[in-house]
Design an enzyme around this catalytic site. Sequence first.
Site, short mmCIF file in Angstrom:
data_model
loop_
_atom_site.label_atom_id
_atom_site.label_comp_id
_atom_site.label_asym_id
_atom_site.label_seq_id
_atom_site.Cartn_x
_atom_site.Cartn_y
_atom_site.Cartn_z
N PRO A 11 0.84 -1.38 -0.12
CA PRO A 11 -0.17 -0.31 -0.09
C PRO A 11 0.84 0.99 0.07
O PRO A 11 1.54 1.52 0.49
CB PRO A 11 -0.69 0.20 1.54
CG PRO A 11 -0.02 -1.41 1.79
CD PRO A 11 0.51 -2.14 1.00
N ASN A 12 0.11 2.37 -0.52
CA ASN A 12 0.42 3.72 -0.52
C ASN A 12 2.05 3.88 -1.94
O ASN A 12 2.88 4.41 -1.84
CB ASN A 12 1.07 4.31 0.71
CG ASN A 12 -0.16 4.99 0.93
OD1 ASN A 12 -1.35 4.87 0.44
ND2 ASN A 12 -0.55 3.40 2.41
N ARG A 19 5.27 11.10 -1.72
CA ARG A 19 4.35 10.70 -0.56
C ARG A 19 6.07 11.05 0.06
O ARG A 19 7.04 10.07 0.13
CB ARG A 19 3.78 9.24 -0.88
CG ARG A 19 4.11 9.23 0.82
CD ARG A 19 3.32 7.09 1.05
NE ARG A 19 3.77 6.83 2.35
CZ ARG A 19 3.77 6.17 3.02
NH1 ARG A 19 4.38 4.92 1.97
NH2 ARG A 19 3.47 5.28 3.86
N TYR A 24 11.34 8.80 1.96
CA TYR A 24 10.74 7.53 0.43
C TYR A 24 11.72 8.89 -1.10
O TYR A 24 12.12 7.58 -1.48
CB TYR A 24 10.10 7.26 0.00
CG TYR A 24 9.19 7.06 1.37
CD1 TYR A 24 9.43 5.51 1.76
CD2 TYR A 24 7.92 7.40 2.17
CE1 TYR A 24 8.84 4.78 3.14
CE2 TYR A 24 7.42 6.71 2.86
CZ TYR A 24 7.41 5.55 3.44
OH TYR A 24 7.53 4.91 4.88
N ASN A 75 8.25 -5.28 -1.29
CA ASN A 75 8.08 -4.53 -0.30
C ASN A 75 6.99 -4.33 0.18
O ASN A 75 5.94 -3.84 -0.37
CB ASN A 75 8.21 -2.88 -1.16
CG ASN A 75 8.42 -1.98 -0.89
OD1 ASN A 75 7.76 -2.10 0.98
ND2 ASN A 75 8.79 -0.94 -0.54
N ALA A 78 2.88 -0.97 4.43
CA ALA A 78 3.17 -0.51 5.98
C ALA A 78 2.25 -2.62 6.39
O ALA A 78 1.56 -2.94 7.69
CB ALA A 78 2.10 -0.35 6.01
N GLU A 99 12.68 -9.44 1.17
CA GLU A 99 11.73 -8.51 1.46
C GLU A 99 13.12 -7.60 1.94
O GLU A 99 13.79 -7.16 1.61
CB GLU A 99 11.30 -8.78 3.46
CG GLU A 99 11.12 -7.73 3.76
CD GLU A 99 10.15 -7.59 5.76
OE1 GLU A 99 10.02 -6.35 6.05
OE2 GLU A 99 11.36 -9.17 6.20
N HIS A 101 13.04 -2.47 1.57
CA HIS A 101 11.92 -1.69 1.99
C HIS A 101 13.24 0.12 1.88
O HIS A 101 14.54 -0.13 1.81
CB HIS A 101 12.43 -1.67 3.76
CG HIS A 101 11.15 -2.20 3.88
ND1 HIS A 101 10.16 -2.28 4.33
CD2 HIS A 101 11.37 -3.89 5.08
CE1 HIS A 101 9.19 -3.82 4.77
NE2 HIS A 101 10.25 -4.56 5.02
N ARG A 108 13.67 4.04 12.44
CA ARG A 108 12.02 4.71 12.36
C ARG A 108 11.55 4.54 13.11
O ARG A 108 12.04 4.49 14.36
CB ARG A 108 11.07 4.48 10.99
CG ARG A 108 12.20 5.34 9.86
CD ARG A 108 11.52 5.19 8.35
NE ARG A 108 10.21 5.84 8.47
CZ ARG A 108 9.13 5.67 7.33
NH1 ARG A 108 9.53 4.47 6.66
NH2 ARG A 108 8.05 6.43 7.96
#
Length: 149
Positions: A11-12, A19, A24, A75, A78, A99, A101, A108
Amino acid sequence: MAQVIFILNGPNLNMLGKREPAIYGSTTLDDIHANCRKEAEKLGVEIDFRQSNHEGDLVTWIQEAGEKGAQVLINPAAYTHTSIALLDAIRAAQVTVVEVHLSNIHAREEFRHKSFVSPVAKAVLCGFGAEGYLMGLRALAGYQRNPES
């Protein structure tokens, strides 16, 4: 037939470039897709690049990858921190997963430090920005050629 690697985006990630660019960067998902295509060509692998804001789509795609004997670069965004469904799908499909990111999730907010995907991932890349996708592709292509590496 060439090895297939599914590149799944949660998502996103369709909002990349707009964003929170301080976190990012300005690279868009289309840019990442184009760079992955070029890298896949060099590596002699095929990619199937997808994005969804819906958890069930990601689960279905992981299952599809398993049925096709493909590997997965994901990725989960969330869903990294919330989705037992992704964990279960990876286990059930018995796919090799890397995985990735864009940001360093461990630098974070505290809630981002927990990943439900990491325990079933072959490797985790975070904090390398868009380059992490290319690193993951290289790793999966190499692993396919030599699973003991």
